[in-house]
Write an enzyme that holds these catalytic residues in place. Sequence first.
Site, short mmCIF file in Angstrom:
data_model
loop_
_atom_site.label_atom_id
_atom_site.label_comp_id
_atom_site.label_asym_id
_atom_site.label_seq_id
_atom_site.Cartn_x
_atom_site.Cartn_y
_atom_site.Cartn_z
N GLU A 122 -49.48 11.04 73.75
CA GLU A 122 -50.08 9.89 73.20
C GLU A 122 -51.60 9.82 72.78
OE1 GLU A 122 -47.79 8.11 72.08
OE2 GLU A 122 -47.54 6.39 72.99
N THR A 159 -51.96 3.05 64.23
CA THR A 159 -52.26 2.69 65.80
C THR A 159 -53.81 2.65 65.81
OG1 THR A 159 -50.33 3.26 66.66
CG2 THR A 159 -51.99 3.02 68.03
N1 HSE Z 1 -50.52 -0.84 73.26
C1 HSE Z 1 -50.58 -0.03 72.00
C2 HSE Z 1 -51.59 -0.91 71.26
C3 HSE Z 1 -49.47 0.53 71.63
O1 HSE Z 1 -51.12 -2.04 70.80
O2 HSE Z 1 -52.31 -0.37 70.42
C4 HSE Z 1 -49.75 1.36 70.42
O3 HSE Z 1 -48.31 2.14 70.22
#
Ligand code: HSE
Length: 310
Positions: free
Chosen positions: A129, A182
Amino acid sequence: MPNSVLVHSPATLSNLGCGFDVFGLALTAPYDTVRLTRSSTPGIRIQHLDPYNLPTDPQQNVAGVALLALLKEVPEAIGFDVEITKGIMPGSGVGSSAASAAGAVVAANALLGSRFNKMQLVDFAMEGEAVASGARHADNIAPAIFGGFTVVRALQPTIDIIALPAPELWVAVVHPQIEVKTSDSRKVLPATVPLGLAVRQWANVAGLVSGFLTADYELIGRSLDDYIVEPARLPLIPGLAEARVRALAVGAIGGGISGSGPSIFMLNNTEETAQAVGAAMGSVFSELGIEFNVYVGPVGTQGAYVVSEE
Ligand code: HSE
């Protein structure tokens, strides 16, 4: 011990409205398929059997990075040949990178006599990740490994995941084909939060956990709201507000942005409602002229699992 295993690793929802970087929920489909074969030649060799042109250099590949982290804890001089078929479109917001990383470490563990526990597997997979999004977060990895509903209570000083059973729920996800990275959708988030908003948010967090544990669908519905992250990300996802209005109008319990988007999820108490909700959300993107996919399925009770071994 098997020499080669085939693993299915499911898509996952993260955040679940109010639980930014903390809550996760496993789906049953779509899923990635990972075949791992043990080799006496050290190192990781990756092949992608899908059209997405993802990196195959193990240092750049989410599954490769996760396997390298795992191999650091393995004294034997072994390596892995990896074949990945992505059933989850990269960048969709339903845990595509987490699924490949989780599938790879679950497969490796099966080839190593299950010597690692799930908490350790989350730790290895989370390295993937970090490569994918620049942030070491486990909210997709945890449900991809544990299944059901997960809470990432802490990452430091040691990783602490709470795995809870989820009530019977049907999930409708619409994935509009727009790009939301992201890393970009994390940049728009506020650095500080007014106390009043924080109070409302953690009240919802408590409400959502209670709703899941008692299968109280109305409580789940009124606790999903996110007062902090979704307002900041709203401008990145055209159609989000209208998709929610239409989903609720045909019976959805509630929902929001799936992970960092662009997918939107809605929880439902029957398959029939979930199908109607998927269609209602899709209609918004049809009208906007944005291509989209809809996924409907039950919550997944298991994370990545071995389908076959040789
Ligand atoms: N919790 C993370 C975000 C997940 O919302 O940025 C990203 O896949």
